[in-house]
Design a protein around this motif. Sequence first.
Motif, PDB file in Angstrom:
ATOM      1  N   ASP C 259       0.809  -1.210   0.000  1.00  0.00           N
ATOM      2  CA  ASP C 259       0.000   0.000   0.000  1.00  0.00           C
ATOM      3  C   ASP C 259       0.845   1.263   0.000  1.00  0.00           C
ATOM      4  O   ASP C 259       0.349   2.343   0.191  1.00  0.00           O
ATOM      5  CB  ASP C 259      -0.892   0.039   1.260  1.00  0.00           C
ATOM      6  CG  ASP C 259      -1.937  -1.049   1.161  1.00  0.00           C
ATOM      7  OD1 ASP C 259      -2.507  -1.200   0.080  1.00  0.00           O
ATOM      8  OD2 ASP C 259      -2.149  -1.737   2.172  1.00  0.00           O
ATOM      9  N   THR C 260       2.158   1.064  -0.201  1.00  0.00           N
ATOM     10  CA  THR C 260       3.053   2.201  -0.017  1.00  0.00           C
ATOM     11  C   THR C 260       3.127   3.120  -1.228  1.00  0.00           C
ATOM     12  O   THR C 260       3.771   4.148  -1.179  1.00  0.00           O
ATOM     13  CB  THR C 260       4.475   1.709   0.294  1.00  0.00           C
ATOM     14  OG1 THR C 260       4.808   0.755  -0.709  1.00  0.00           O
ATOM     15  CG2 THR C 260       4.553   1.110   1.665  1.00  0.00           C
ATOM     16  N   SER C 262       2.550   5.967  -3.579  1.00  0.00           N
ATOM     17  CA  SER C 262       1.862   7.251  -3.510  1.00  0.00           C
ATOM     18  C   SER C 262       1.557   7.726  -4.929  1.00  0.00           C
ATOM     19  O   SER C 262       1.943   7.084  -5.891  1.00  0.00           O
ATOM     20  CB  SER C 262       2.739   8.268  -2.788  1.00  0.00           C
ATOM     21  OG  SER C 262       3.832   8.605  -3.618  1.00  0.00           O
ATOM     22  N   ASP C 263       0.891   8.868  -5.023  1.00  0.00           N
ATOM     23  CA  ASP C 263       0.580   9.389  -6.357  1.00  0.00           C
ATOM     24  C   ASP C 263       1.715  10.217  -6.930  1.00  0.00           C
ATOM     25  O   ASP C 263       1.702  10.609  -8.085  1.00  0.00           O
ATOM     26  CB  ASP C 263      -0.685  10.267  -6.293  1.00  0.00           C
ATOM     27  CG  ASP C 263      -1.917   9.388  -6.133  1.00  0.00           C
ATOM     28  OD1 ASP C 263      -1.796   8.196  -6.487  1.00  0.00           O
ATOM     29  OD2 ASP C 263      -2.940   9.872  -5.647  1.00  0.00           O
ATOM     30  N   GLU C 264       2.714  10.472  -6.080  1.00  0.00           N
ATOM     31  CA  GLU C 264       3.823  11.320  -6.501  1.00  0.00           C
ATOM     32  C   GLU C 264       4.612  10.645  -7.616  1.00  0.00           C
ATOM     33  O   GLU C 264       5.005   9.485  -7.507  1.00  0.00           O
ATOM     34  CB  GLU C 264       4.719  11.554  -5.282  1.00  0.00           C
ATOM     35  CG  GLU C 264       5.753  12.616  -5.489  1.00  0.00           C
ATOM     36  CD  GLU C 264       6.759  12.608  -4.343  1.00  0.00           C
ATOM     37  OE1 GLU C 264       6.401  12.154  -3.232  1.00  0.00           O
ATOM     38  OE2 GLU C 264       7.899  13.029  -4.572  1.00  0.00           O
ATOM     39  N   ARG C 286       5.809   5.833 -10.139  1.00  0.00           N
ATOM     40  CA  ARG C 286       5.414   6.570  -8.947  1.00  0.00           C
ATOM     41  C   ARG C 286       6.275   6.171  -7.759  1.00  0.00           C
ATOM     42  O   ARG C 286       6.929   5.137  -7.781  1.00  0.00           O
ATOM     43  CB  ARG C 286       3.921   6.345  -8.665  1.00  0.00           C
ATOM     44  CG  ARG C 286       3.055   7.284  -9.489  1.00  0.00           C
ATOM     45  CD  ARG C 286       1.620   6.882  -9.475  1.00  0.00           C
ATOM     46  NE  ARG C 286       1.427   5.656 -10.255  1.00  0.00           N
ATOM     47  CZ  ARG C 286       0.353   4.877 -10.136  1.00  0.00           C
ATOM     48  NH1 ARG C 286      -0.593   5.170  -9.280  1.00  0.00           N
ATOM     49  NH2 ARG C 286       0.243   3.797 -10.878  1.00  0.00           N
ATOM     50  N   LYS C 287       6.251   6.993  -6.748  1.00  0.00           N
ATOM     51  CA  LYS C 287       7.098   6.725  -5.592  1.00  0.00           C
ATOM     52  C   LYS C 287       6.657   5.437  -4.910  1.00  0.00           C
ATOM     53  O   LYS C 287       5.472   5.204  -4.696  1.00  0.00           O
ATOM     54  CB  LYS C 287       7.008   7.893  -4.602  1.00  0.00           C
ATOM     55  CG  LYS C 287       8.177   7.938  -3.672  1.00  0.00           C
ATOM     56  CD  LYS C 287       8.409   9.346  -3.128  1.00  0.00           C
ATOM     57  CE  LYS C 287       9.540   9.348  -2.116  1.00  0.00           C
ATOM     58  NZ  LYS C 287      10.791   8.791  -2.595  1.00  0.00           N
TER      59      LYS C 287
END
Lengths: 340, 326, 504
Positions: C259-260, C262-264, C286-287
């Motif tokens: 779940d890690t 992110s949208d970054e 993504r990150k």
Amino acid sequence: MNRIKAPLQKISNKFLSKNSFKKLLKINGSIAFLMCLIMFAFLAISVPKLFFNPFNIQALMFAIAPEGIVAIGMMILLISGVFDLSVGSVMAFAGLMTAMMLVAGLPIIVCIIIGLLVGVAIGFINGLLVEMAGINPLISTIGTMYIFRGATEFLMVGRSVDYNNFPEIFVNFGRKGFLGVYWMFWILIILVVVFTIFIVTRPTGKRLYFIGGNENLAKLMGIKKRKIRIGAYMISGLLAALAGILMTAKNDAANRYIGNVTHMNVIIACVIGGGSLNGGQGSIPGALFGIIFLSFLQNAFNLFDFESSMQRIILGFVLMAVVSVDGFMTLRRQKELGRI
Amino acid sequence: MEQKSISTLNNKKKFNWTSLTIIILTLAVFGFLWATSDTFFTFANIHSLVYDTSFIFFGVIGFTYLMIMGEIDLSVGSMFAFSGMWLGMLCDWGLPFAPALIIAIASVIGIGAINGILVVRFRVPSMMITLGMMTALAGLSNLLSTNLYGYYYPDAYRAIVRPTISIGGEEVFVLIIIMIVIIAVLEFMLHKTTIFRKMYYVGENLDTAKIYGIKAAKIKFITFIISALTAGIGGILVGSRVAYAAPTIGIGYEFQMLTAAVLGGASLFGGKGSILRASIAIFFLQLIRNGMVIHNIDPLLSQIIVGIILIIAVYLDTRVNKATTV
Amino acid sequence: MDKSNDNFLIIDNISKNYGVVQALKNVSFTVKKGEVYTLLGENGAGKSTLVKIIKGEETPTKGDITLDGETIKNYSPMVSKAMGIAMVHQELAIFENMTVAENIFPACDYLTKTGAVDKKRLRKEAQDRIDMFGMDLIPSQKMDTLTVAQQQMTEILRAISAGSKCVLLDEPTSGLNKDETENLMKIIDRLRAEGITIIYISHRIAEVMHISDRITVLRDGEYVCTFVNDEKLKEIDLISRMVGRELTKSLYSRKAYTDTISDEVFFEVKNMNKKNAVYDIDFQLRKGEVLGFFGLEGSGTDSVSRMIFGLEAMESGEVFFKGEKIDKVTTTTMVDKKIMYINNNRKTAGLLLNSSTLNNMSMPVLKEYSRGAVINNKRLTEHTEKYVDAFSVVIPSVYQKPRNLSGGNQQKVLLSICLGKEPELLITNEPTRGIDVGAKAEIHKFLLEAVEKGVGLIVFSSELPELMSLCDRILVMKNKHIVGEISKEEISEEFIMTIAAGGI
């Protein structure tokens, strides 16, 4: 009729097609040929009287013949992926050997054969060093170059015997000719024809290209790499010795300076003529055109009364240009195929 | 070497005995000459031997670096002739010595840059490019030496190599001291500094070096400049010593340097080589020549002996490498 | 014909040692005339060594080989050639400077009456072979103008044109795409019909099960067992015999859900193009995400991986890292930004095989471990020891040269070099090519550990299971551009294969 027409059609199609010039350039040695043509046209137009002067033609033949003969051997080596820097020393040493035998009073034919055998033996040594001992050709042939240049000087400098005044038949061998063409030039023509046929049609000739292209694979395909390369070195030695003997005959004296820049000239000519240090490329006519180009260049400088050193400067830059253009073309092809 | 917590690692550096070969050879010849001749081990003789070495030494620096990079520069010999004569020519044209020297050095760097850019940009064998440069420079030097016939270099030029200092009551050429300092500095740099470490990386495997961000092409380019520069400096020093444009300068130097570099452990395949050992190898070659003169052996034979030594050295090197790598 | 004559090749108790390493241990089996016999095993199982011995390129330390009723006394490529054995090597073995025809007939078999090479005949015969097997080649073409796949086809043609009784194929399909592979399968069928014995080596199990009559499994240089390829044979039987243990769950199973992400956007490539290599490449990493690239040979994945790292020039396109545009994509700028690349062939580029492990480890971190330009060798040694320890590389000392290490250990050194830089992004091109299953699992573990620490990871791989176990998202490439994107919910081998090899 058709039998004549069809090939003609083919040829005209070949040369009139859009990329015909590009294709022509791809034929090995064609660049050297073109360069020869340009030099020839330039000389013939600008200084026709001097250029077509019989003395000049003679001088050209004397310049082309020995280096051309050596270039044949060098090209064979380059095709198979190696080279020989000792050719100049072989010329001097074999010439000296023949001269010594002549002075000792042996029959001319025996003297010549001994000289040639010396060349073959040095070629054999080079071959053994490269193929059996596994020493890089640059090192091993520089080594033999030193050794036999040194031996020549050792045998000549400060000795009381002069190796000159040879029998007239021998001297004429270097100075006279047949149908207005010197013997040494006839020999060159015959050798070029013979070796071209050999390289193009004989399986052994083809094998030189296989070895030069990928020596390990050639070995796996059952090609006797070592034998063929050693043979190539022996041919190179033989031809260098022949050139040395011819020069000795022409000079009517053994000379320790014979061939001291030949190895460089010949390698440069072969590279201009389509050979490559990476092996697997080149042709005998290419080597010849390379030498002819070099001789025309030198001739041009003589006829225009330039310093002869200018010729070496130009030659150096021509070599750098040819090698760079070749590298550039290879890179571009690789890029087009998306390989780099 | 400090032992770390990991018990499996035994970080003792294995000493490479083959690196001593040239030193042992040199000592052996040195000892032999000392024992068999009275004239050999005198200050004057040794001093002049080392002095002779110090000229060609400059050329060997760049040459060895290029061999470490897996390249070769055959133009060094002609460069020796060219740089000295070019400086002489500039002086002859009436330039003061300092600007003339700067122009000469700049030209030399330019020539190295041409070699470098062609090899790096078109990825062609350096042997062919530098063979071309060798021919061109030889032609240029010939031209210069004809033009400079009968001209003696100005005092400022001739003065470069003349200074001596007194060490233990004997006058020693400063050039020798400079050479020893340079060898020490370069040997240290070769082992301890990043740029030279990177040279070894590039020499061993250019593609690998590239992957880890090493600017392989740039380093190669710089090394070609260094090679031309060091040979150029050597040439200027020789010019200063000879004091006129002798047409025989530099002839055959490239082969001497190749022999020295190989005797000093360099390989044509790159990734190996040392300035210290290459310098010792040059001294070794000088020793052999000196020994032949001392023992009345025809000096013409020295070529033969150098040729044989070169072949044997490379043969042993290939043998040893085969034995250790497989 | 009596029964014993059916045995074309008898391998009797063959052993082969390279120094202290035993590549083959008492291997025995028998190959019948006219069958397709497959050797299966992990890398280092001894398959290639064995076929090289059969071809006469290597001499066995112990044991005998009987070929067509004749025991071989003198091992040489020439002898085996005379006995009718041809081989396609694992590495491309061609003459780049020659034409296709000359490559097919390097022995110059066709001579005119005068003993000259009969070029016309050579070209005609070559054309016949090309037509017979339906290949896309022209006899007079120069090899250096061909694609790798075409070159490989030429090599295969050479082996089967030599009038051989037995053809050894060592991973012939590694450079071929799906169509070409299918074509090769047809060729093999045809050769079998003509009574030619085929010894086949491949990693691709589906392919092996499709074509083989019998399959022998080798493991660590030892004979394990032989299967008759019939309906009862299951893929898992082969795999478990190859590996010699039940497959661990972690390998070849889908990555645990994370779940890690992110949208970054961490790394982005926009509109990257290069003639004849790739076009319209757009993607984002993504990150916290692991992005995979899958494509069959020739699809362009290799080029993409090299271009985004600056190993190959791109003609157009932009690369963004952490929101900033990278102006000049060169390996130097990438490494400076702590982006590292694991090459697909560690031997040609990636390791300095003849330098110490210490030197290898130093390459990207020289700057960090030097004051000014002076290197701190002591700290570099500590650095090396730390990573050698962390990745359980088995070496006696940091001065050990990678040349003398096993493939798995070499790959771990390669990984250590890259992770030693403490990268922020790792681009891996075939991170586990040519190493055994155990080392593979370890490397996957190390990679995922790095991801947990926040390292971005892009995996280019031709092994679907590897991608499936590592990646959150897989981009599929075909014909030099991206044709599909698969999120982790949809990842399945069949689905990806359909996109990569199917007819979209």
